[in-house]
Motif scaffolding. Structure first.
Motif, PDB file in Angstrom:
ATOM      1  N   PHE A 238      32.340  78.809 -19.733  1.00 33.21           N
ATOM      2  CA  PHE A 238      31.183  79.271 -18.982  1.00 33.21           C
ATOM      3  C   PHE A 238      30.897  80.725 -19.318  1.00 33.21           C
ATOM      4  O   PHE A 238      31.797  81.556 -19.340  1.00 33.21           O
ATOM      5  N   GLN A 239      29.627  81.036 -19.594  1.00 28.66           N
ATOM      6  CA  GLN A 239      29.221  82.408 -19.863  1.00 28.66           C
ATOM      7  C   GLN A 239      28.472  82.949 -18.650  1.00 28.66           C
ATOM      8  O   GLN A 239      27.566  82.319 -18.125  1.00 28.66           O
ATOM      9  N   ASN A 240      28.850  84.156 -18.212  1.00 29.39           N
ATOM     10  CA  ASN A 240      28.173  84.755 -17.063  1.00 29.39           C
ATOM     11  C   ASN A 240      28.180  86.274 -17.207  1.00 29.39           C
ATOM     12  O   ASN A 240      29.245  86.907 -17.179  1.00 29.39           O
ATOM     13  N   ALA A 241      26.994  86.837 -17.323  1.00 24.97           N
ATOM     14  CA  ALA A 241      26.835  88.295 -17.396  1.00 24.97           C
ATOM     15  C   ALA A 241      27.789  88.912 -18.425  1.00 24.97           C
ATOM     16  O   ALA A 241      28.447  89.926 -18.175  1.00 24.97           O
ATOM     17  N   GLY A 242      27.880  88.274 -19.571  1.00 24.62           N
ATOM     18  CA  GLY A 242      28.730  88.803 -20.623  1.00 24.62           C
ATOM     19  C   GLY A 242      30.176  88.370 -20.552  1.00 24.62           C
ATOM     20  O   GLY A 242      30.945  88.620 -21.479  1.00 24.62           O
ATOM     21  N   ALA A 243      30.591  87.751 -19.452  1.00 24.12           N
ATOM     22  CA  ALA A 243      31.977  87.296 -19.317  1.00 24.12           C
ATOM     23  C   ALA A 243      32.082  85.841 -19.738  1.00 24.12           C
ATOM     24  O   ALA A 243      31.173  85.050 -19.516  1.00 24.12           O
ATOM     25  N   SER A 244      33.188  85.514 -20.334  1.00 21.54           N
ATOM     26  CA  SER A 244      33.434  84.141 -20.752  1.00 21.54           C
ATOM     27  C   SER A 244      34.599  83.584 -19.952  1.00 21.54           C
ATOM     28  O   SER A 244      35.711  84.119 -19.991  1.00 21.54           O
ATOM     29  N   TRP A 245      34.335  82.508 -19.207  1.00 22.84           N
ATOM     30  CA  TRP A 245      35.353  81.942 -18.332  1.00 22.84           C
ATOM     31  C   TRP A 245      35.917  80.667 -18.932  1.00 22.84           C
ATOM     32  O   TRP A 245      35.217  79.678 -19.086  1.00 22.84           O
ATOM     33  N   ASP A 246      37.182  80.722 -19.273  1.00 22.67           N
ATOM     34  CA  ASP A 246      37.864  79.506 -19.684  1.00 22.67           C
ATOM     35  C   ASP A 246      38.293  78.733 -18.447  1.00 22.67           C
ATOM     36  O   ASP A 246      38.581  79.321 -17.392  1.00 22.67           O
ATOM     37  N   ASN A 247      38.343  77.425 -18.585  1.00 25.84           N
ATOM     38  CA  ASN A 247      38.928  76.617 -17.519  1.00 25.84           C
ATOM     39  C   ASN A 247      40.360  77.077 -17.253  1.00 25.84           C
ATOM     40  O   ASN A 247      41.087  77.446 -18.180  1.00 25.84           O
TER      41      ASN A 247
END
Length: 507
Positions: A238-247
């Motif tokens: 998931f991409q959010n405001a430049g951050a990438s969230w791995d499960n």
């Protein structure tokens, strides 16, 4: 010599003899903390020298109990005897090894109920950001038996044994402790929930905050939980405001390290991010996460945390007043595993705070962050009193349809309890079609079904505007369905709003 004097002597001389950093409690134990009260047994653990003996002693309130264990693989762990609520206590850890004696004490420890508070930014909002913030902050000193702790925002690709960092160590509440700035130090919802709970239950409450704004449920879930919903572990989920969230990265760093802790229950405020990511899977991922947390905390605490510990959550509030998107209504529905209410057969021992009537267009933090967290916490507390503490006669769910009958040009809705109704022409809607192929979806035409009559627990709608057969009915199915505390249907005392629902004709 008295035991406390002996411990003091050891503490004084230990640094002089070269002992120190190897022997200690795990990161989230500290002065002023709350440990889980009887009938459950609190778990303590930490680090030491292999093969050394560690003795844990609880002193206070005419109680003096000790447990001795052997350090294995640099870890020691003790399950205490059950302790009745109250305090303060001194919890002493003494290590005896070939190198000598080391001592670490925890002071001003209380025994009560420990609640974990998780989620994204609406849980992370601080007390200084809510309505009437100065009054709320000034009240903090009146509740010294409600203690607070915050895990720092960290992520990891591997499951961690202990927290990497701590934002707020265990603390006695004060305005300075609770006001750490915007979205920091301590959660307003968590604090208010604990405060209201203390006023109701009259014993200490420990609040552990572990949340991070802008995060999807997948980041807080273990791989095994996500696999139950058909999700693997992609490189970037998931991409959010430049951050990438791995499960799983927040499960690994901010939940897994807490599993040894004995807790009473958890509350959760999250879902906004999943209106954009795997929205259609939330009816699986959220219940699966709850199941998995319960299993993991039960195992991690050696069976002390209940395998079905109470889990409360906030159904999403509002975001965009003029939005025609179904994203928020769909997510609210999926938060209940598509039942519309909690607890339900898929989500047992849960409770839900409906918040779609608390929209706050003027919020300085954006309309997605309403300031009326007192109402959210109060509704959660009602659920906890009923579900977690078994209080009889506590209304906590709000009205929900028990029966829906179509009679000519009218729909009769019988609710689960007496209702307070304000007539509305638009909040109930019908989809009209003679097709048996489920034509009622986001792109279908939904016509208003005005409220024309009410009684103690019955609402009657008109379907005069429907030129075909009624194929579906829905309520409050909008991002922003009504004004502040002004939805059409509430409990008789006007405290609890009716939850949104959608029901379709059987094919």
């Amino acid at each position: 010599m008295h035991l406390l004097q002996v411990l003091w002597v050891f503490c004084w001389f230990a640094p002089l003899r070269g002992f120190g950093h190897e022997f200690r409690f795990a990161s989230y134990y500290g002065d002023h903390m709350v440990l889980q009260r009887a009938p459950e047994r609190a778990v303590l653990w930490g680090y030491g020298t292999d093969a050394a003996k560690v003795t844990i002693t609880v002193l206070g309130n005419q109680q003096n109990t000790s447990h001795t264990v052997t350090v294995e693989e640099q870890i020691w762990r003790v399950t205490l005897d059950p302790v009745q609520p109250g305090g303060p206590y001194v919890v002493s850890a003494v290590q005896q090894s070939a190198e000598g004696v080391q001592v670490h004490n925890l002071t001003d420890v209380l025994f009560g109920d420990v609640w974990l508070c998780g989620g994204q930014s609406n849980m992370q909002m601080g007390l200084s950001q809510v309505i009437n913030a100065s009054e709320e902050l000034a009240m903090a000193l009146k509740f010294p038996n409600v203690r607070v702790f915050t895990a720092a925002d960290e992520h990891s690709r591997e499951e961690l044994t202990d927290l990497m960092k701590i934002e707020l160590p265990w603390s006695v509440p004060s305005a300075g402790v609770l006001d750490g700035g915007n979205f920091s130090h301590f959660s307003a919802v968590c604090w208010l929930f604990g405060r209201y709970l203390y006023e109701s239950q009259k014993h200490p409450v420990g609040l552990v905050e572990s949340c991070w704004g802008g995060t999807p449920v997948e980041a807080w879930s273990s791989e095994r939980a996500l696999q139950k919903c058909g999700l693997a572990k992609p490189k970037h989920s998931f991409q959010n405001a430049g951050a990438s969230w791995d499960n799983t990265v927040l499960w690994n760093a901010m939940i897994h390290p807490l599993l040894n802790m004995t807790i009473k229950g958890a509350i959760w405020y999250q879902g906004e991010q999943n209106t954009e990511y795997h929205q259609d899977l939330y009816n699986c991922t959220f219940p699966a996460m709850i199941d998995d947390w319960r299993m993991a905390f039960h195992q991690g605490s050696g069976g002390q945390t209940s395998p079905v510990f109470p889990f409360g959550f906030v159904q999403l509030s509002t975001y965009k007043k003029t939005s025609l998107s179904d994203a928020f209504p769909n997510l609210r529905w999926h938060q209940t595993a598509d039942y519309g209410f909690a607890p339900n057969p898929r989500m047992k021992n849960t409770f839900m705070a409906v918040s779609l009537d608390l929209g706050d267009e003027a919020s300085p933090w954006g309309s997605i962050h309403p300031r009326y967290k007192q109402d959210v916490a109060h509704r959660l507390t009602l659920g906890a009193r009923a579900v977690a503490y078994g209080e009889k006669g506590v209304s906590f769910q709000g009205p929900f349809p028990q029966a829906i009958r179509l009679q000519g040009k009218y729909i009769n809705i019988t609710y689960s309890e007496e209702v307070s109704v304000t007539k509305s022409n638009t909040t109930f809607e019908v989809c009209c079609s003679s097709s048996q192929r489920d034509p009622c979806n986001a792109s279908s035409a939904w016509d208003p079904a005005p409220i024309v009559e009410t009684s103690s627990n019955v609402v009657v709608l008109s379907t005069d505007g429907c030129s075909d057969e009624v194929a579906a009915l829905r309520y409050a199915w909008r991002d922003w369905p009504c004004g502040f505390k002004a939805c059409p249907v509430y409990s008789a005392d006007h405290v609890l709003p009716a939850a949104p629902f959608i029901v379709k004709r059987a094919p």
